[in-house]
Design a protein around this motif. Structure first.
Motif, PDB file in Angstrom:
ATOM      1  N   LEU A 436       0.340  -1.568  -0.268  1.00 45.10           N
ATOM      2  CA  LEU A 436       0.359  -0.047  -0.053  1.00 45.10           C
ATOM      3  C   LEU A 436       1.000   0.743   0.213  1.00 45.10           C
ATOM      4  O   LEU A 436       2.152   1.095   0.299  1.00 45.10           O
ATOM      5  N   TYR A 437       0.553   2.205  -0.020  1.00 46.25           N
ATOM      6  CA  TYR A 437       0.973   3.872  -0.432  1.00 46.25           C
ATOM      7  C   TYR A 437       0.405   4.591   0.129  1.00 46.25           C
ATOM      8  O   TYR A 437      -0.642   4.479   0.303  1.00 46.25           O
ATOM      9  N   LEU A 438       0.926   5.308   1.427  1.00 50.02           N
ATOM     10  CA  LEU A 438       0.804   6.683   1.787  1.00 50.02           C
ATOM     11  C   LEU A 438       0.847   8.023   1.179  1.00 50.02           C
ATOM     12  O   LEU A 438       2.079   7.997   0.932  1.00 50.02           O
ATOM     13  N   LEU A 439       0.770   8.543   1.486  1.00 51.96           N
ATOM     14  CA  LEU A 439       0.998  10.539   1.101  1.00 51.96           C
ATOM     15  C   LEU A 439       0.723  10.782   2.314  1.00 51.96           C
ATOM     16  O   LEU A 439      -0.721  10.915   2.465  1.00 51.96           O
ATOM     17  N   LEU A 440       1.850  11.121   2.313  1.00 54.85           N
ATOM     18  CA  LEU A 440       1.427  12.765   3.771  1.00 54.85           C
ATOM     19  C   LEU A 440       1.744  14.540   3.102  1.00 54.85           C
ATOM     20  O   LEU A 440       2.509  14.739   3.037  1.00 54.85           O
ATOM     21  N   PHE A 441       0.488  14.675   3.850  1.00 50.62           N
ATOM     22  CA  PHE A 441       0.753  16.185   3.713  1.00 50.62           C
ATOM     23  C   PHE A 441       1.382  16.791   5.032  1.00 50.62           C
ATOM     24  O   PHE A 441       0.157  16.747   6.356  1.00 50.62           O
ATOM     25  N   MET A 442       2.575  17.408   5.148  1.00 51.74           N
ATOM     26  CA  MET A 442       2.570  18.064   6.480  1.00 51.74           C
ATOM     27  C   MET A 442       2.689  19.187   5.948  1.00 51.74           C
ATOM     28  O   MET A 442       3.798  19.667   5.747  1.00 51.74           O
ATOM     29  N   GLU A 443       2.045  20.129   6.869  1.00 53.28           N
ATOM     30  CA  GLU A 443       1.646  21.299   7.496  1.00 53.28           C
ATOM     31  C   GLU A 443       3.054  22.002   8.126  1.00 53.28           C
ATOM     32  O   GLU A 443       4.328  23.158   8.067  1.00 53.28           O
ATOM     33  N   LYS A 444       3.537  21.430   9.261  1.00 56.63           N
ATOM     34  CA  LYS A 444       4.223  21.188  10.204  1.00 56.63           C
ATOM     35  C   LYS A 444       5.891  20.751  10.063  1.00 56.63           C
ATOM     36  O   LYS A 444       5.905  20.377   8.803  1.00 56.63           O
ATOM     37  N   ASP A 445       6.641  20.860  11.084  1.00 56.59           N
ATOM     38  CA  ASP A 445       8.089  20.456  11.400  1.00 56.59           C
ATOM     39  C   ASP A 445       7.828  18.720  10.870  1.00 56.59           C
ATOM     40  O   ASP A 445       6.773  18.151  11.105  1.00 56.59           O
ATOM     41  N   LEU A 446       8.759  18.617  10.422  1.00 59.91           N
ATOM     42  CA  LEU A 446       8.200  16.902   9.882  1.00 59.91           C
ATOM     43  C   LEU A 446       9.405  16.064  10.917  1.00 59.91           C
ATOM     44  O   LEU A 446      10.894  17.120  11.247  1.00 59.91           O
ATOM     45  N   ASN A 447       8.616  15.163  10.735  1.00 59.35           N
ATOM     46  CA  ASN A 447       9.627  13.832  11.839  1.00 59.35           C
ATOM     47  C   ASN A 447       9.486  13.382  11.880  1.00 59.35           C
ATOM     48  O   ASN A 447       8.719  12.136  11.991  1.00 59.35           O
ATOM     49  N   LEU A 448      10.539  12.774  10.984  1.00 57.89           N
ATOM     50  CA  LEU A 448      10.252  10.911  10.320  1.00 57.89           C
ATOM     51  C   LEU A 448      10.582  10.123  11.388  1.00 57.89           C
ATOM     52  O   LEU A 448       9.898   8.835  11.374  1.00 57.89           O
ATOM     53  N   ASP A 449      11.127  10.405  12.207  1.00 59.00           N
ATOM     54  CA  ASP A 449      11.609   9.469  13.439  1.00 59.00           C
ATOM     55  C   ASP A 449      10.205   8.448  14.173  1.00 59.00           C
ATOM     56  O   ASP A 449       9.885   8.014  14.441  1.00 59.00           O
ATOM     57  N   LYS A 450       8.993   9.984  13.987  1.00 55.31           N
ATOM     58  CA  LYS A 450       7.627   9.485  14.304  1.00 55.31           C
ATOM     59  C   LYS A 450       7.356   8.820  13.532  1.00 55.31           C
ATOM     60  O   LYS A 450       6.121   8.328  14.233  1.00 55.31           O
ATOM     61  N   ILE A 451       7.146   9.078  11.987  1.00 62.30           N
ATOM     62  CA  ILE A 451       6.705   8.765  11.716  1.00 62.30           C
ATOM     63  C   ILE A 451       6.643   7.142  11.126  1.00 62.30           C
ATOM     64  O   ILE A 451       6.062   6.289  11.842  1.00 62.30           O
ATOM     65  N   GLU A 452       8.188   6.909  11.438  1.00 64.88           N
ATOM     66  CA  GLU A 452       8.552   5.965  11.776  1.00 64.88           C
ATOM     67  C   GLU A 452       8.051   4.567  12.515  1.00 64.88           C
ATOM     68  O   GLU A 452       8.184   3.027  12.736  1.00 64.88           O
ATOM     69  N   LYS A 453       8.097   5.007  13.927  1.00 65.61           N
ATOM     70  CA  LYS A 453       7.585   4.329  15.188  1.00 65.61           C
ATOM     71  C   LYS A 453       6.194   4.394  15.268  1.00 65.61           C
ATOM     72  O   LYS A 453       5.837   3.479  15.883  1.00 65.61           O
ATOM     73  N   ASN A 454       5.281   5.689  14.778  1.00 70.32           N
ATOM     74  CA  ASN A 454       3.533   5.863  14.630  1.00 70.32           C
ATOM     75  C   ASN A 454       3.220   3.873  13.711  1.00 70.32           C
ATOM     76  O   ASN A 454       2.178   4.026  13.592  1.00 70.32           O
ATOM     77  N   LEU A 455       4.453   3.716  12.738  1.00 66.22           N
ATOM     78  CA  LEU A 455       3.991   2.734  11.392  1.00 66.22           C
ATOM     79  C   LEU A 455       3.330   1.865  11.617  1.00 66.22           C
ATOM     80  O   LEU A 455       2.150   1.711  10.547  1.00 66.22           O
ATOM     81  N   PRO A 456       4.450   1.397  12.199  1.00 62.96           N
ATOM     82  CA  PRO A 456       3.575  -0.306  13.049  1.00 62.96           C
ATOM     83  C   PRO A 456       2.307  -0.572  13.412  1.00 62.96           C
ATOM     84  O   PRO A 456       1.715  -1.639  12.733  1.00 62.96           O
ATOM     85  N   LYS A 457       2.046  -0.012  13.962  1.00 61.28           N
ATOM     86  CA  LYS A 457       0.582   0.421  14.374  1.00 61.28           C
ATOM     87  C   LYS A 457      -0.457   0.067  13.991  1.00 61.28           C
ATOM     88  O   LYS A 457      -1.566  -0.350  13.772  1.00 61.28           O
TER      89      LYS A 457
END
Ligand SMILES: Nc1nc2c(ncn2[C@@H]2O[C@H](COP(=O)(O)OP(=O)(O)OP(=O)(O)O)[C@@H](O)[C@H]2O)c(=O)[nH]1
Ligand SMILES: [Mg+2]
Length: 470
Positions: A436-457
């Protein structure tokens, strides 16, 4: 009434989030073992607890939706209704609650085919639970629900097939663009040029996921006079058990607008006669980008919309302006239609919404391998359109970069969308065997770690919901 032990219904559980966490407070059969009922309470309540509406909720109106969930450990499938019970002492002034009806996973088709009726009786039981004062009252309500379910299933004799059979119809006058539309959403561009008028009916199969427990047949009906007369004559064959209907109107063909509206009227009347009420997607087609805003076209469209709304009053309809020269317009209309086939669409949306909140994203789109939008969530309406239009391009870029091994990481980031801080991230996610593919639109600060951390759930929750998506 059939004996409970012969019934399709295997179990009914009312769960609440109380001081002990997710708790199955009323359950049938009473002999159900503790770990099974706890599993049901945990799984259903935790899906609901992720709901941001719930966390800021002030009214019980905000949450009320159904979903079908797999319980592979129990070999059961559950139809769950998610709702809230007002309680001033609880966080967010409300308690999360679920009613789950369970059947053997082999009988799964039963849920999809009987959603309409099941929704009504479960919803009505939930409304009573919302105002019940004592546990005794809840027991009575759930007992009555169980009896109603038995009564309903006692009339069902046929064993269910393992596969859900879904039927989608493409209707409208000849030359309205039905066949071209199907070729274009499947990216069979070379076929579009070669398209000839459809003779009779052309059937094809749609796959939302590589592996799915349903067969989706798309019936592309030839619109020429002889074919549409035959279709109306044999409407029982064509319209029987239709799950979704597309109706195409060529908005450039001013001379045939009345003829087109007339056909739509006949289709709607036939559906009513057969008591079939599928969702209807209307494509105001040939709305080509270079002419769509001319006065002629606009006034034509307004006139059609007014008429169509009037004719289709008892139906759930959604109108799209589409053109073969605007690929995204086709994908939007088609994806919207397909999403109507899933009882889990609301659950998907809520998962995305919750994920968005965790990672500070303003809009999210979830696509399948073929670019079909499975679900979307957007905080700011303005960015939505730009964001959605860019989705297909990102998917193409991603696949091209991947093919030429230009990707170091498994995602693409585009910065400087309107200003430096705004970014779009395109990421492939694996949900079990699905790409599957996710497209994310981020207006504020980008925190890739946060994304990686929450993806498994997110992946884990989606994995469950995908198995029962359709
Ligand atoms: N300008 C324009 N032309 C289109 C569009 N979609 C289809 N066409 C053209 O319209 C003509 C008819 O398209 P078809 O897809 O064959 O129409 P149909 O509804 O399948 O017709 P039948 O099979 O006879 O019912 C073709 O020449 C297409 O190229 C569109 O969005 N814009
Ligand atoms: Mg055709």
């Amino acid at each position: 009434m059939s004996k409970p032990e012969n019934s399709i219904i295997k179990s009914v559980v009312l769960s609440l989030f109380n001081d002990d966490g997710p708790t199955p407070i009323i359950y049938w059969p009473e002999t159900m073992d503790e770990s099974s009922r706890l599993l049901i309470a945990m799984k259903t309540i935790s899906l609901l607890m992720g709901d941001t509406v719930y966390q800021n909720g002030t009214s019980t109106e905000d949450v009320n939706y159904f979903g079908i969930l797999p319980f592979p450990d129990l070999k059961l499938n559950g139809l769950t209704y998610f709702f809230l019970i007002l309680d001033p002492s609880a966080r967010g002034n409300a308690k999360a609650a679920t009613i789950t009806v369970l059947i053997d996973e082999d009988d799964r088709v039963f849920f999809y085919e009987n959603m309409k009726y099941l929704r009504v009786i479960i919803d009505s039981a939930a409304s009573k639970v919302q105002i019940a004062k004592t546990s005794e009252e809840n027991k009575t309500i759930m007992g009555e629900l169980k009896d109603e379910l038995f009564e309903f299933t006692s009339e069902i004799k046929d064993p269910f097939s393992l596969f859900r059979q879904i039927k989608i119809l493409m209707t409208g006058l000849d030359r309205a663009g039905k066949t071209s539309f199907l070729h274009a959403v499947k990216k069979q561009y070379s076929e579009i040029i070669k398209t000839l008028p459809t003779k009779g009916v052309a059937r094809s199969e749609e796959k939302i996921f590589e592996e799915q427990n349903s067969t989706i047949s798309v019936w592309d009906l030839g619109g020429q006079k002889t074919y549409r007369e035959k279709f109306l004559e044999q409407r029982k064959v064509y319209l029987y058990n239709v799950d979704l209907l597309f109706f195409f109107i060529d908005i450039q063909d001013f001379a045939r607008i009345n003829e087109s509206v007339e056909l739509f009227t006949k289709v709607v009347e036939s559906l009513e006669e057969l008591e079939e009420y599928p969702p209807i997607v209307i494509c105001l087609n040939k709305c080509d980008p270079d002419i769509k805003n001319t006065d002629d076209i606009r006034s034509n469209i307004n006139k059609i919309i007014e008429q169509v709304n009037e004719i289709s009053e008892p139906f759930f309809i959604k109108i799209f302006e589409t053109s073969i020269f605007d690929g995204f317009s086709l994908i939007s209309a088609y994806s919207y239609g397909l999403s109507q086939l899933s009882p889990n669409r609301k659950l998907f949306e809520n998962q995305l919404k919750h994920f968005a909140k965790k990672i500070n994203s303003d809009a999210i789109l979830l696509l399948n391998e073929n670019g079909i939008i499975l679900s979307n969530f957007s905080e700011s309406g303005i960015s939505e359109k730009v964001f959605e239009i860019s989705a297909p391009h990102f998917q193409t870029l991603y696949k091209t970069f991947k093919e030429f091994k230009l990707l170091k990481q498994d995602f693409l980031i585009s910065s400087g969308i309107t200003d430096e801080s705004k970014k779009i991230i395109f990421k492939r996610i694996f949900v079990e065997k699905y790409n599957l593919y996710l497209l994310l639109f981020m207006e504020k600060d980008l925190n890739l770690d946060k994304i990686e951390k929450n993806l498994p759930k997110l992946s884990k929750n989606l994995k469950d919901l995908i198995q029962t998506y359709i």
